[in-house]
Design a protein around this motif. Sequence first.
Motif, PDB file in Angstrom:
ATOM      1  N   ILE A  26      -7.351   6.520  12.781  1.00 32.39           N
ATOM      2  CA  ILE A  26      -6.859   7.299  13.911  1.00 32.39           C
ATOM      3  C   ILE A  26      -6.231   8.582  13.352  1.00 32.39           C
ATOM      4  O   ILE A  26      -5.794   8.626  12.201  1.00 32.39           O
ATOM      5  N   ARG A  30       2.162  11.581  13.148  1.00 36.36           N
ATOM      6  CA  ARG A  30       2.776  10.850  12.035  1.00 36.36           C
ATOM      7  C   ARG A  30       2.184   9.460  11.962  1.00 36.36           C
ATOM      8  O   ARG A  30       2.221   8.713  12.942  1.00 36.36           O
ATOM      9  N   LEU A  31       1.651   9.100  10.808  1.00 38.93           N
ATOM     10  CA  LEU A  31       1.188   7.722  10.615  1.00 38.93           C
ATOM     11  C   LEU A  31       2.089   7.057   9.579  1.00 38.93           C
ATOM     12  O   LEU A  31       2.581   7.703   8.659  1.00 38.93           O
ATOM     13  N   GLU A  33       1.151   4.781   7.442  1.00 38.49           N
ATOM     14  CA  GLU A  33       0.445   4.542   6.185  1.00 38.49           C
ATOM     15  C   GLU A  33       0.580   5.722   5.222  1.00 38.49           C
ATOM     16  O   GLU A  33       0.705   6.872   5.651  1.00 38.49           O
ATOM     17  N   GLN A  45     -14.381   1.141   6.176  1.00 36.33           N
ATOM     18  CA  GLN A  45     -15.214   1.224   7.361  1.00 36.33           C
ATOM     19  C   GLN A  45     -16.578   1.866   7.052  1.00 36.33           C
ATOM     20  O   GLN A  45     -17.605   1.409   7.547  1.00 36.33           O
ATOM     21  N   ARG A 366     -25.477   6.658  17.387  1.00 35.87           N
ATOM     22  CA  ARG A 366     -24.411   5.662  17.372  1.00 35.87           C
ATOM     23  C   ARG A 366     -23.094   6.218  17.905  1.00 35.87           C
ATOM     24  O   ARG A 366     -22.041   5.655  17.640  1.00 35.87           O
TER      25      ARG A 366
ATOM     26  N   LYS B   5     -29.529  -0.224  13.606  1.00 36.74           N
ATOM     27  CA  LYS B   5     -28.207  -0.585  14.145  1.00 36.74           C
ATOM     28  C   LYS B   5     -27.826   0.263  15.353  1.00 36.74           C
ATOM     29  O   LYS B   5     -26.674   0.575  15.557  1.00 36.74           O
ATOM     30  N   LYS B   6     -28.828   0.689  16.144  1.00 34.92           N
ATOM     31  CA  LYS B   6     -28.585   1.637  17.227  1.00 34.92           C
ATOM     32  C   LYS B   6     -27.511   1.190  18.221  1.00 34.92           C
ATOM     33  O   LYS B   6     -26.915   2.009  18.897  1.00 34.92           O
ATOM     34  N   ILE B   8     -24.628  -0.065  17.720  1.00 33.33           N
ATOM     35  CA  ILE B   8     -23.231   0.085  17.292  1.00 33.33           C
ATOM     36  C   ILE B   8     -22.713   1.463  17.723  1.00 33.33           C
ATOM     37  O   ILE B   8     -23.336   2.478  17.425  1.00 33.33           O
ATOM     38  N   SER B   9     -21.579   1.495  18.411  1.00 37.35           N
ATOM     39  CA  SER B   9     -20.939   2.774  18.716  1.00 37.35           C
ATOM     40  C   SER B   9     -19.947   3.093  17.610  1.00 37.35           C
ATOM     41  O   SER B   9     -19.141   2.257  17.247  1.00 37.35           O
ATOM     42  N   CYS B  10     -20.011   4.316  17.097  1.00 36.49           N
ATOM     43  CA  CYS B  10     -19.164   4.644  15.957  1.00 36.49           C
ATOM     44  C   CYS B  10     -18.166   5.742  16.271  1.00 36.49           C
ATOM     45  O   CYS B  10     -18.485   6.639  17.015  1.00 36.49           O
ATOM     46  N   PRO B  11     -16.995   5.684  15.670  1.00 38.38           N
ATOM     47  CA  PRO B  11     -16.528   4.602  14.806  1.00 38.38           C
ATOM     48  C   PRO B  11     -16.247   3.336  15.624  1.00 38.38           C
ATOM     49  O   PRO B  11     -15.718   3.435  16.724  1.00 38.38           O
ATOM     50  N   PRO B  12     -16.641   2.156  15.093  1.00 41.38           N
ATOM     51  CA  PRO B  12     -16.508   0.920  15.867  1.00 41.38           C
ATOM     52  C   PRO B  12     -15.057   0.546  16.123  1.00 41.38           C
ATOM     53  O   PRO B  12     -14.733  -0.102  17.097  1.00 41.38           O
ATOM     54  N   TYR B  13     -14.173   0.939  15.192  1.00 45.15           N
ATOM     55  CA  TYR B  13     -12.744   0.684  15.372  1.00 45.15           C
ATOM     56  C   TYR B  13     -12.018   1.760  14.564  1.00 45.15           C
ATOM     57  O   TYR B  13     -12.620   2.399  13.702  1.00 45.15           O
ATOM     58  N   VAL B  14     -10.770   1.971  14.860  1.00 48.40           N
ATOM     59  CA  VAL B  14     -10.013   2.929  14.057  1.00 48.40           C
ATOM     60  C   VAL B  14      -8.658   2.327  13.722  1.00 48.40           C
ATOM     61  O   VAL B  14      -7.975   1.792  14.591  1.00 48.40           O
ATOM     62  N   LYS B  15      -8.302   2.401  12.452  1.00 51.81           N
ATOM     63  CA  LYS B  15      -7.035   1.810  12.024  1.00 51.81           C
ATOM     64  C   LYS B  15      -5.963   2.873  11.822  1.00 51.81           C
ATOM     65  O   LYS B  15      -6.261   4.052  11.686  1.00 51.81           O
ATOM     66  N   GLY B  16      -4.731   2.423  11.734  1.00 48.91           N
ATOM     67  CA  GLY B  16      -3.605   3.332  11.512  1.00 48.91           C
ATOM     68  C   GLY B  16      -2.473   2.954  12.447  1.00 48.91           C
ATOM     69  O   GLY B  16      -2.694   2.522  13.581  1.00 48.91           O
ATOM     70  N   ARG B  17      -1.237   3.102  11.949  1.00 53.18           N
ATOM     71  CA  ARG B  17      -0.062   2.735  12.754  1.00 53.18           C
ATOM     72  C   ARG B  17       0.729   4.004  13.024  1.00 53.18           C
ATOM     73  O   ARG B  17       1.272   4.632  12.118  1.00 53.18           O
ATOM     74  N   GLU B  18       0.737   4.424  14.309  1.00 55.54           N
ATOM     75  CA  GLU B  18       1.436   5.654  14.673  1.00 55.54           C
ATOM     76  C   GLU B  18       2.946   5.453  14.637  1.00 55.54           C
ATOM     77  O   GLU B  18       3.452   4.392  15.024  1.00 55.54           O
ATOM     78  N   ILE B  19       3.651   6.469  14.156  1.00 56.45           N
ATOM     79  CA  ILE B  19       5.113   6.437  14.194  1.00 56.45           C
ATOM     80  C   ILE B  19       5.566   7.199  15.435  1.00 56.45           C
ATOM     81  O   ILE B  19       5.287   8.390  15.565  1.00 56.45           O
ATOM     82  N   LEU B  21       8.461   8.769  18.081  1.00 59.81           N
ATOM     83  CA  LEU B  21       9.764   9.407  17.860  1.00 59.81           C
ATOM     84  C   LEU B  21      10.898   8.381  17.934  1.00 59.81           C
ATOM     85  O   LEU B  21      11.885   8.464  17.214  1.00 59.81           O
TER      86      LEU B  21
END
Lengths: 400, 176
Positions: A26, A30-31, A33, A45, A366, B5-6, B8-19, B21
């Motif tokens: 994402i 601010r992240l 990580e 990924q 895709r 692999k048609k 699959i919608s990309c990006p299939p997932y997205v990682k990350g932890r928002e901070i 305020l």
Amino acid sequence: MMVEKVKGIKYHKKQDVAIVGAGMTIFRRRLNETGKELSYYAVKQALEEAGLDISDIDMVVMGSAPDAFDGVHMKGEYLLDGAGASNKPYVRVFVGGGTGVFAPIAGYWHVASGLADVCLVVCEEKMSSSHPHPQSAFKYIWDPILDRPLKPNLIWIFALEMRRYMHVHNIKHEDIALVSVKNKANALDHPAAQLAAKITVEDVLNSEPMALPVRRLDVSPPSDGAAAIVMVAPHIARQLTDEPVWVTGVGWSLDTTWWTNRDLYFPRYVAEAAKMAYKMAHITDPRKEIDVAEPYDPFDYKELHHMEGLGLAKKGEAPILTREGVTARDGDLPVCPSGGLLGVGNPIAASLGVKVAEIYWQLAYRAGKRQVAKEVTTGVAQAWGDLMQVGTVVVLSNKR
Amino acid sequence: MAVGKKDISCPPYVKGREIELEDLKEKKVTYVEDHPDIRYSFTAGQAISKFLKGLKEGKILGVKCNKCGRVMVPPREFCELCFKPINEWVELKDTGVVETFSISYIDPDARPLEEPEIVAVIAIDGASPHMGILHKLGEVDPEKVYIGMRVKAVWKPEEEREGAITDIKYWKPIEG
């Protein structure tokens, strides 16, 4: 000494280059990580989509913008483990904002030269480490003798260029704001998006002035994020997928830091980079032959400026195409269908994820909800950076 | 086209932890603070030293390339296009034309300014077309500035000049 002049550049390569996977995190202000952790997510990924393991990777290219953001003055080396490059041939490349498209170009060298069959390209940016605002780190890109005493802010160069562009072609701010409206709306379909929104032209024109003509909603946000792609030789691509996307052309060009010595209305360095990439890709009429484009859009006017540099519109014509809906996702020439930097976010180098990776996903069909309406064969991704001086261009095609 | 692999919608997932305020306010995030203090003293170099000395004397100096004929400002030791040494210095006028301008509401750290300032690229009279420098405009209503406006340098008093780009306080419109 006299040497015989080589007439034009010939592009020799050992093998073709395909993209078989991409990934991204994402994008957020601010992240939590670290840059290494973000790189790791993006790489995992990309490998997953490609169907490869880290042990299959021959070489790794890292792209990341100024060290001053992360505050580590050997950022490439620092990020190495997150990029999966432990004990592998590894290099970090950097041309400011142009890095997100320059890193895939460096990846292309690795594979096209035959040195590597599988090259991982990773881009990372952690802008939030520099606080209270990443702008403070941008202070140090200016000439220390002639510019810094004037206490410049980076937004100035964009404001000065935007004004010149508007003046030369008699373009209204309303027409430029349409780009911001389009891209932020496109970003509603991007799972990584930071600033996806339904906004209006009036919202842009009434937003807070930063350095006029630039207002808050003309600008992409600073972001943290990472992205990665996997580039392979044809015999590897064949084993992995029936539908690789081929890199058919790459181009890059830099002008000097004497940016006050040129007419800013047209980005000649982008045109030079495009010329190189199109020659390699045998493209003679980009407006007709390119089906989908991801030009660099850190500011709304920049998308238009770069469309003209890329030959996707005549000089001064890009705002007209935008107004007529040609550049919409269901238009004849979809531009920034990802939502671009304006909508998804602008973690400088990691914009790889919405430029080259997006064109790859579009050409591989895709892109899911972001998939453009028309049938696509060829696409172009471009980035820009430094002091109004670099253009980086990659042409992709799902036909070899 | 082949299928593969048609689906699959990309990006299939997205990682990350928002901070958020809130997280910052409640000190939920572990941060380590650092304030690097790195000091530099930059040499101005052969050409720019001469340029700065000129400013101290109230003159704007440029250079001419005898091959391509360009008159350049800021001056440089070599013509970057012809890649030849420069051997002709020329005194330019302290007047010019606004190439482009901006009304800036923010300082170098993106903090709001109390009063907006007008920044501009000014093409210097006597230099080749579009050869400009970055500077500021003054004694003018921001609403009245336009591209093509003729301007003149407003110098600091001689005793206050120190051989810096700021020896010119700003540029003001030429009347009439």
